[in-house]
Design a protein around this motif. Sequence first.
Motif, PDB file in Angstrom:
ATOM      1  N   ASP A   8       0.824  -1.211   0.000  1.00  0.00           N
ATOM      2  CA  ASP A   8       0.000   0.000   0.000  1.00  0.00           C
ATOM      3  C   ASP A   8       0.858   1.261   0.000  1.00  0.00           C
ATOM      4  OD1 ASP A   8      -2.405  -1.329  -0.091  1.00  0.00           O
ATOM      5  OD2 ASP A   8      -2.752  -1.235   2.072  1.00  0.00           O
ATOM      6  N   ILE A   9       1.969   1.226   0.734  1.00  0.00           N
ATOM      7  CA  ILE A   9       2.822   2.419   0.782  1.00  0.00           C
ATOM      8  C   ILE A   9       3.390   2.752  -0.598  1.00  0.00           C
ATOM      9  CG2 ILE A   9       3.359   2.305   3.245  1.00  0.00           C
ATOM     10  CD1 ILE A   9       6.051   0.993   2.493  1.00  0.00           C
ATOM     11  N   TYR A  10       3.647   1.730  -1.396  1.00  0.00           N
ATOM     12  CA  TYR A  10       4.119   1.966  -2.765  1.00  0.00           C
ATOM     13  C   TYR A  10       2.986   2.551  -3.616  1.00  0.00           C
ATOM     14  CZ  TYR A  10       5.444   1.208  -7.573  1.00  0.00           C
ATOM     15  OH  TYR A  10       5.686   1.400  -8.911  1.00  0.00           O
ATOM     16  N   LYS A  11       1.826   1.937  -3.542  1.00  0.00           N
ATOM     17  CA  LYS A  11       0.689   2.385  -4.356  1.00  0.00           C
ATOM     18  C   LYS A  11       0.324   3.838  -4.049  1.00  0.00           C
ATOM     19  CE  LYS A  11      -1.376  -2.210  -4.433  1.00  0.00           C
ATOM     20  NZ  LYS A  11      -2.507  -3.016  -3.927  1.00  0.00           N
ATOM     21  N   SER A 106       3.236   8.953   5.640  1.00  0.00           N
ATOM     22  CA  SER A 106       4.370   8.909   6.553  1.00  0.00           C
ATOM     23  C   SER A 106       4.091   7.954   7.712  1.00  0.00           C
ATOM     24  CB  SER A 106       4.657  10.316   7.088  1.00  0.00           C
ATOM     25  OG  SER A 106       5.636  10.291   8.092  1.00  0.00           O
ATOM     26  N   SER A 107       2.903   8.023   8.269  1.00  0.00           N
ATOM     27  CA  SER A 107       2.525   7.117   9.363  1.00  0.00           C
ATOM     28  C   SER A 107       2.509   5.667   8.901  1.00  0.00           C
ATOM     29  CB  SER A 107       1.146   7.490   9.912  1.00  0.00           C
ATOM     30  OG  SER A 107       1.185   8.744  10.529  1.00  0.00           O
ATOM     31  N   LYS A 108       2.005   5.439   7.695  1.00  0.00           N
ATOM     32  CA  LYS A 108       1.955   4.076   7.163  1.00  0.00           C
ATOM     33  C   LYS A 108       3.359   3.513   6.942  1.00  0.00           C
ATOM     34  CE  LYS A 108      -2.512   4.460   4.779  1.00  0.00           C
ATOM     35  NZ  LYS A 108      -3.270   3.403   5.411  1.00  0.00           N
ATOM     36  N   PHE A 110       6.097   4.460   8.514  1.00  0.00           N
ATOM     37  CA  PHE A 110       6.666   4.249   9.839  1.00  0.00           C
ATOM     38  C   PHE A 110       6.147   2.949  10.458  1.00  0.00           C
ATOM     39  CE2 PHE A 110       6.669   4.749  14.454  1.00  0.00           C
ATOM     40  CZ  PHE A 110       7.989   5.076  14.682  1.00  0.00           C
ATOM     41  N   ASN A 111       4.841   2.720  10.343  1.00  0.00           N
ATOM     42  CA  ASN A 111       4.256   1.489  10.882  1.00  0.00           C
ATOM     43  C   ASN A 111       4.766   0.252  10.152  1.00  0.00           C
ATOM     44  OD1 ASN A 111       2.785   2.806  12.875  1.00  0.00           O
ATOM     45  ND2 ASN A 111       0.997   3.046  11.573  1.00  0.00           N
ATOM     46  N   PHE A 112       4.975   0.368   8.843  1.00  0.00           N
ATOM     47  CA  PHE A 112       5.501  -0.764   8.086  1.00  0.00           C
ATOM     48  C   PHE A 112       6.948  -1.061   8.509  1.00  0.00           C
ATOM     49  CE2 PHE A 112       7.231  -2.785   4.158  1.00  0.00           C
ATOM     50  CZ  PHE A 112       6.475  -3.956   4.249  1.00  0.00           C
ATOM     51  N   ILE A 113       7.726  -0.019   8.759  1.00  0.00           N
ATOM     52  CA  ILE A 113       9.088  -0.224   9.251  1.00  0.00           C
ATOM     53  C   ILE A 113       9.044  -1.013  10.562  1.00  0.00           C
ATOM     54  CG2 ILE A 113      11.137   0.931  10.223  1.00  0.00           C
ATOM     55  CD1 ILE A 113      10.566   3.227   8.174  1.00  0.00           C
ATOM     56  N   LYS A 114       8.168  -0.615  11.466  1.00  0.00           N
ATOM     57  CA  LYS A 114       8.040  -1.322  12.752  1.00  0.00           C
ATOM     58  C   LYS A 114       7.614  -2.775  12.535  1.00  0.00           C
ATOM     59  CE  LYS A 114       9.419   1.979  15.172  1.00  0.00           C
ATOM     60  NZ  LYS A 114      10.848   1.893  15.466  1.00  0.00           N
ATOM     61  N   TYR A 115       6.701  -2.990  11.596  1.00  0.00           N
ATOM     62  CA  TYR A 115       6.265  -4.351  11.285  1.00  0.00           C
ATOM     63  C   TYR A 115       7.445  -5.199  10.793  1.00  0.00           C
ATOM     64  CZ  TYR A 115       4.291  -8.255   8.723  1.00  0.00           C
ATOM     65  OH  TYR A 115       4.043  -9.520   8.239  1.00  0.00           O
ATOM     66  N   VAL A 116       8.208  -4.642   9.860  1.00  0.00           N
ATOM     67  CA  VAL A 116       9.355  -5.379   9.325  1.00  0.00           C
ATOM     68  C   VAL A 116      10.357  -5.668  10.433  1.00  0.00           C
ATOM     69  CG1 VAL A 116      11.318  -5.253   7.728  1.00  0.00           C
ATOM     70  CG2 VAL A 116       9.049  -4.538   6.966  1.00  0.00           C
ATOM     71  N   GLU A 117      10.623  -4.688  11.284  1.00  0.00           N
ATOM     72  CA  GLU A 117      11.568  -4.896  12.390  1.00  0.00           C
ATOM     73  C   GLU A 117      11.144  -6.057  13.286  1.00  0.00           C
ATOM     74  OE1 GLU A 117      13.316  -0.384  13.086  1.00  0.00           O
ATOM     75  OE2 GLU A 117      11.561  -1.025  14.231  1.00  0.00           O
ATOM     76  N   GLN A 118       9.853  -6.174  13.543  1.00  0.00           N
ATOM     77  CA  GLN A 118       9.356  -7.163  14.490  1.00  0.00           C
ATOM     78  C   GLN A 118       9.022  -8.522  13.871  1.00  0.00           C
ATOM     79  OE1 GLN A 118       6.062  -5.149  16.325  1.00  0.00           O
ATOM     80  NE2 GLN A 118       7.368  -3.581  17.246  1.00  0.00           N
TER      81      GLN A 118
END
Length: 122
Positions: A8-11, A106-108, A110-118
């Motif tokens: 979604d972040i890409y789209k 930006s929020s999406k 950031f949240n995706f980064i957190k998802y990938v980290e975890q």
Amino acid sequence: MSSYRDLDIYKIGLELFYIVHPASLKLPKYEMYELGSQLRRSSDSLVTNIVEGYGRKAYKAEFIRFLTFSWSSCLETVNHLEKINHLYKNIIPNNEELIVRYNELSSKIFNFIKYVEQNWKT
């Protein structure tokens, strides 16, 4: 997810790029290669870093690194839009809506980064 195109972040980032790029060409000529160029580059970099990071997804740290670049480009894009909104209030139609949409993106990211980290398995 079989491709970065599924994100979604890409789209959203690509959709916003296609709005911002031609809108930036409405700036005064003397801003075309200054603020306009910076806006075009940051909005493009946001999307491009998602693609490049996805290409390195086998390496979790690299994926996160490029997602972080994407996130910072998103913040930079918001900053350029805010400057344009202040200096050239009516040049870019719906500029304030673009700022809201980029802040949501930006929020999406950031949240995706957190998802990938975890959760990302390498």
